[in-house]
Design an enzyme around this catalytic site. Structure first.
Site, PDB file in Angstrom:
ATOM      1  N   ARG A   1       0.887  -1.083  -0.119  1.00 28.92           N
ATOM      2  CA  ARG A   1      -0.018   0.178   0.045  1.00 28.92           C
ATOM      3  C   ARG A   1       0.837   1.359  -0.156  1.00 28.92           C
ATOM      4  NH1 ARG A   1      -4.332  -0.175   4.609  1.00 28.92           N
ATOM      5  NH2 ARG A   1      -2.236  -1.104   5.497  1.00 28.92           N
TER       6      ARG A   1
ATOM      7  N   HIS B   1       3.747 -23.232   7.433  1.00 30.11           N
ATOM      8  CA  HIS B   1       5.136 -23.546   7.273  1.00 30.11           C
ATOM      9  C   HIS B   1       5.818 -24.641   8.003  1.00 30.11           C
ATOM     10  CE1 HIS B   1       5.513 -20.660  10.878  1.00 30.11           C
ATOM     11  NE2 HIS B   1       6.927 -21.210  10.917  1.00 30.11           N
TER      12      HIS B   1
ATOM     13  N   LYS C   1       9.184 -27.715   7.276  1.00 34.63           N
ATOM     14  CA  LYS C   1      10.590 -27.650   8.242  1.00 34.63           C
ATOM     15  C   LYS C   1      11.241 -29.327   7.972  1.00 34.63           C
ATOM     16  CE  LYS C   1       9.151 -24.480  11.976  1.00 34.63           C
ATOM     17  NZ  LYS C   1       9.956 -23.472  11.981  1.00 34.63           N
TER      18      LYS C   1
ATOM     19  N   ASP D   1      -3.706 -18.755  16.132  1.00 34.43           N
ATOM     20  CA  ASP D   1      -2.114 -18.464  15.536  1.00 34.43           C
ATOM     21  C   ASP D   1      -1.212 -19.528  15.432  1.00 34.43           C
ATOM     22  OD1 ASP D   1      -0.286 -16.507  14.667  1.00 34.43           O
ATOM     23  OD2 ASP D   1       0.910 -16.656  16.407  1.00 34.43           O
TER      24      ASP D   1
ATOM     25  N   HIS E   1      -0.320 -24.977  13.102  1.00 35.21           N
ATOM     26  CA  HIS E   1       0.888 -25.630  13.486  1.00 35.21           C
ATOM     27  C   HIS E   1       0.822 -27.126  14.229  1.00 35.21           C
ATOM     28  CE1 HIS E   1       2.217 -22.259  11.264  1.00 35.21           C
ATOM     29  NE2 HIS E   1       2.657 -21.696  12.316  1.00 35.21           N
TER      30      HIS E   1
ATOM     31  N   LYS F   1       3.941 -17.942  23.794  1.00 36.45           N
ATOM     32  CA  LYS F   1       4.662 -16.865  23.590  1.00 36.45           C
ATOM     33  C   LYS F   1       5.461 -16.604  24.937  1.00 36.45           C
ATOM     34  CE  LYS F   1       3.377 -15.207  19.490  1.00 36.45           C
ATOM     35  NZ  LYS F   1       4.432 -15.662  18.307  1.00 36.45           N
TER      36      LYS F   1
HETATM   37  C1  BG6 Z   1       3.845 -18.121  12.967  1.00 36.88           C
HETATM   38  C2  BG6 Z   1       2.921 -17.422  13.895  1.00 36.88           C
HETATM   39  O1  BG6 Z   1       2.794 -18.732  12.148  1.00 36.88           O
HETATM   40  O2  BG6 Z   1       4.605 -19.014  13.321  1.00 36.88           O
HETATM   41  C3  BG6 Z   1       3.859 -16.522  14.710  1.00 36.88           C
HETATM   42  O3  BG6 Z   1       2.164 -16.511  13.342  1.00 36.88           O
HETATM   43  C4  BG6 Z   1       4.968 -17.436  15.342  1.00 36.88           C
HETATM   44  O4  BG6 Z   1       3.126 -15.792  15.853  1.00 36.88           O
HETATM   45  C5  BG6 Z   1       5.699 -18.462  14.290  1.00 36.88           C
HETATM   46  O5  BG6 Z   1       6.124 -16.629  15.880  1.00 36.88           O
HETATM   47  C6  BG6 Z   1       6.463 -19.254  14.579  1.00 36.88           C
HETATM   48  O6  BG6 Z   1       7.314 -19.760  13.618  1.00 36.88           O
HETATM   49  P1  BG6 Z   1       8.681 -20.450  13.737  1.00 36.88           P
HETATM   50  O7  BG6 Z   1       8.995 -21.071  12.430  1.00 36.88           O
HETATM   51  O8  BG6 Z   1       9.740 -19.407  13.961  1.00 36.88           O
HETATM   52  O9  BG6 Z   1       8.688 -21.350  14.993  1.00 36.88           O
END
Ligand code: BG6
Length: 487
Positions: free
Chosen positions: A48, A177, A181, A234, A239, A339
């Protein structure tokens, strides 16, 4: 050296965002540096902000380079990489901005075209609609959707319907993601490449499974997003549940996307639903207070930027999940994420049952076999076995049989995003979530959110730099077990 992905145009929405700077552009830089024949790449960042190309490159130099260790920065490769980079100003919701993108993509319909949407999920439908209206969606186009996709089943359904009206399912890459890994790939290799594992992989031998993703970071400038999401949306919904799927799935008939995803889906559908009472007894949510990480004081969640003064958002969740099938009946799966925890650690621990009749004296507490798949910080696999302690006495102790990937292969591990971006460009869907998987995950998560909301309880406080609220230990101790770091 890895083969270069084929010729492609990659368009990042959210091109000035945190993920682009921290992960996506560094991942592409590594692929660019380590590949040959990359003239066919084109990367267009859309954002943006009204930036010229030079201003965008300066922004990247300032915000992205620091995420690439100096030893990995090859200046020639970096400046060649920068040459591939363009910037286009687009307000995602404003159809007008897409004309400029269309101009740049003229005459390239025969190239793979990837639209990577690293924006808030409520923009996905608008972006896709505007792309279609601008005539930019070609048969070779793919769209990547970042998580969390929606905030519940209803909103995810709406987004999926709208995106699905423009792209067909084989063009949609819902990214998680964690599936990219190296250690997760290795778990797949371990389970389905070794005949000795399968006979042990069930309730007959496994006592419990623990999956932890602990972070020392806080909300890192993403307060507004995080406060609306919380740890459940999140991390847990995606994950942790995906890791659970890889651990618990039946062996698929092949590595083909749908064979794998069918089996993962069965796991999600096999998760026992939580009643409000289960939510009370089997889930713990926490919120960090001020504390210290590595000896340095850090503020509490409520004092972070962008967080509502009275926020009830959880920064920690632990829960006990159970699967209703023959393989796993009665085996608790403890999942936990938070966290500002004591250590940065992501691992899957499979605890095996004790020997049925102990005849050997243990030299130390514990002694049961355990398989630990470490995702971070140091990726590897450890299998704990009992061995005799040297000396005249017959005493045994568990020691790890240790496979450290970095040491074993003496090569830099690919970042998850490197692998997943290459997979998108090559059209490989195996490591991406299918719509029905996502729906099943929300269907399981939604009642937990509802019960938390209805209870009116606040998340339990925990000091930053600890392993979460004490209730998290209680959750597992009640079963006569303990989290691995307490064992
Ligand atoms: C993300 C989350 O998907 O994964 C983040 O939105 C988190 O909050 C992150 O910090 C952690 O990823 P990784 O690969 O650093 O463990």
């Amino acid at each position: 050296m890895a083969a270069a992905p084929q010729t492609f145009d990659l368009i990042f929405f959210g091109g000035t965002g945190d993920l682009a700077m921290r992960k996506l552009l560094p991942a592409l830089y590594y692929r660019f540096r380590d590949s040959r024949g990359t003239q066919g790449w084109r990367i267009i960042s859309a954002g943006r902000q009204p930036l010229s190309r030079d201003e965008y490159l300066a922004y990247v130099a300032e915000h992205c380079r620091r995420f690439i260790p100096a030893a990995d920065l090859d200046e020639t490769a970096w400046s060649a990489f920068m040459h591939q980079l363009e910037y286009v100003r687009i307000d995602a919701r404003d159809a007008a901005g897409y004309a400029d993108l269309a101009n740049r993509l003229q005459n390239s319909a025969e190239r793979v075209r990837v639209f990577y949407l690293s924006t808030a999920a409520d923009l996905f439908a608008d972006i896709c609609r505007n792309l279609a209206q601008a005539g930019l969606v070609t048969p070779l186009s793919r769209v990547v959707l970042e998580k969390p996709l929606g905030r519940d089943l209803a909103s995810a359904t709406e987004i999926n319907e709208q995106v699905g009206a423009i792209f067909n399912e084989s063009q949609i890459f819902r990214i998680d993601h964690y599936l990219g890994k190296e250690a997760v790939q290795n778990l797949i290799a371990l389970r389905f490449g070794n005949a000795i594992i399968e006979p042990l992989w069930s309730r007959a031998s496994v006592r419990d499974v623990q999956i932890t993703i602990a972070e020392t970071v806080g909300v890192e400038g993403r307060g507004e997003f995080y406060d609306r999401a919380g740890a459940m949306r999140d991390m847990m919904q995606n994950h942790l549940l995906q890791l659970l799927c890889i651990v618990a799935m039946e062996p698929p008939s092949s590595i083909d996307p749908d064979a794998m995803r069918d089996e993962k889906l069965k796991v999600l559908r096999t998760l026992k639903p939580f009643s409000p009472e289960d939510v009370r007894n089997k889930t713990v949510r926490g919120q960090y207070r001020a504390g210290a990480i590595d000896g340095k004081p850090v503020p509490g969640y409520l004092n972070e930027d962008g967080i509502g003064a009275d926020s009830c958002t959880e920064t920690f969740v632990a829960l006990k999940a159970e699967l209703g099938n023959w393989r796993w009946a009665g085996v608790p799966f403890f999942l936990r994420t938070g966290k500002r925890m004591q250590e940065r650690l992501a691992e899957i621990v499979v605890n095996f049952r004790s020997v049925p009749h102990a005849i050997l004296p243990m030299a130390a507490a514990g002694g049961d076999n355990r398989l630990v798949i470490r995702l971070q910080p140091d990726e590897g696999i450890k299998l704990y076995l009992s061995v005799k302690v040297p000396g005249d006495e017959m005493r045994v102790r568990t020691v790890p049989l240790d496979l450290d990937f970095a040491e074993a292969f003496q090569t830099r591990q690919w970042d998850a995003y490197e692998r997943l971006l290459v997979d998108v460009i090559q059209g490989k869907l195996t490591l991406f979530m299918r719509r029905d998987e996502l729906d099943a995950a929300w269907r399981w998560i939604d009642p937990i959110h509802a019960a938390w909301h209805d209870s009116g309880d606040r998340p339990k406080p925990y000091a930053a730099g600890t392993w979460g609220p004490t209730a998290s230990s209680a959750l597992i101790v009640r079963e006569g077990l303990s989290w691995r770091e307490d064992a």
